[in-house]
Design a protein around this motif. Sequence first.
Motif, PDB file in Angstrom:
ATOM      1  N   VAL A 125     -26.333  -4.755   1.613  1.00  0.00           N
ATOM      2  CA  VAL A 125     -25.268  -4.396   2.518  1.00  0.00           C
ATOM      3  C   VAL A 125     -25.042  -5.420   3.629  1.00  0.00           C
ATOM      4  CG1 VAL A 125     -24.447  -2.861   4.158  1.00  0.00           C
ATOM      5  CG2 VAL A 125     -25.416  -1.940   1.860  1.00  0.00           C
ATOM      6  N   HIS A 165     -21.810   2.413   3.720  1.00  0.00           N
ATOM      7  CA  HIS A 165     -21.415   1.481   2.691  1.00  0.00           C
ATOM      8  C   HIS A 165     -22.766   1.794   1.469  1.00  0.00           C
ATOM      9  CE1 HIS A 165     -18.005   0.210   4.751  1.00  0.00           C
ATOM     10  NE2 HIS A 165     -18.877  -0.126   5.864  1.00  0.00           N
ATOM     11  N   GLU A 221     -14.574  -2.507   2.998  1.00  0.00           N
ATOM     12  CA  GLU A 221     -14.025  -1.723   4.162  1.00  0.00           C
ATOM     13  C   GLU A 221     -12.798  -2.355   4.573  1.00  0.00           C
ATOM     14  OE1 GLU A 221     -14.910  -0.233   8.611  1.00  0.00           O
ATOM     15  OE2 GLU A 221     -16.500  -0.870   7.478  1.00  0.00           O
ATOM     16  N   ARG A 249     -22.560   4.979  -0.525  1.00  0.00           N
ATOM     17  CA  ARG A 249     -21.443   4.814  -1.530  1.00  0.00           C
ATOM     18  C   ARG A 249     -21.785   3.795  -2.572  1.00  0.00           C
ATOM     19  NH1 ARG A 249     -18.614   5.858   3.056  1.00  0.00           N
ATOM     20  NH2 ARG A 249     -18.455   3.795   3.794  1.00  0.00           N
ATOM     21  N   ARG A 294     -12.812   2.689   2.974  1.00  0.00           N
ATOM     22  CA  ARG A 294     -14.068   2.354   2.579  1.00  0.00           C
ATOM     23  C   ARG A 294     -14.213   2.886   0.966  1.00  0.00           C
ATOM     24  NH1 ARG A 294     -17.409   4.099   7.744  1.00  0.00           N
ATOM     25  NH2 ARG A 294     -16.843   2.611   9.020  1.00  0.00           N
ATOM     26  N   ALA A 307     -18.929  -3.078  -2.276  1.00  0.00           N
ATOM     27  CA  ALA A 307     -18.511  -2.009  -1.336  1.00  0.00           C
ATOM     28  C   ALA A 307     -17.423  -2.716  -0.283  1.00  0.00           C
ATOM     29  CB  ALA A 307     -19.680  -1.538  -0.595  1.00  0.00           C
TER      30      ALA A 307
END
Length: 189
Positions: free
Chosen positions: A104, A113, A74, A116, A9, A72
């Motif tokens: 998001v 997320h 993952e 961050r 992440r 962002a």
Amino acid sequence: MSEQPVADRSVRLAWAADTDAIGAVQARAWTASYAPLLPAALLADVDAPTFAAAWREAVTRPPSARHRVLVALEAGRVVGFAATAPSEDPDTQPGDGEVVAFHVDPAALGEGHGSRLLAAVADTLRADGFTRARIWLVVGDDALRGFLEPAGWAPDTAHRTLDLTGDGTATLRQVRLHTSLSDDEEAGS
């Protein structure tokens, strides 16, 4: 030769190859967030490829060096994005930056997320010389407002109405939130 470990992440500047995924995240986020606020006909027009084309332009040909798109990730998959720029509001001061997009993927909410991404947005705006950040929120987007306010964002007196169709049949009201980016100032000031 062994591969370097990569964080599962993370947040980084967007690449042109990310723009299809950014468009898809925006389409899903808009559909989820604005369904109760927009007419069904407008929601039906939400189109990931159209969003992706606009983001491709923003990533590959930004209007200035202080216009940025962050993603962002993952496990290498785009799960959110934000865009920053100098504020263009009529009451802008030289140190005012703006978060012009912050989304998001609804399927990735609650996994850190957004936090961050918000931290990276603040770091990016600071690195670009801004001392205050602004963001326009759709009135009724209580989830985003509920995320930003505990992080130090507060409403100011600015508000506006967007005419989505050009004929007044579909409008969205927005309020502006702001926060200080200076380490020595209290957030929200």
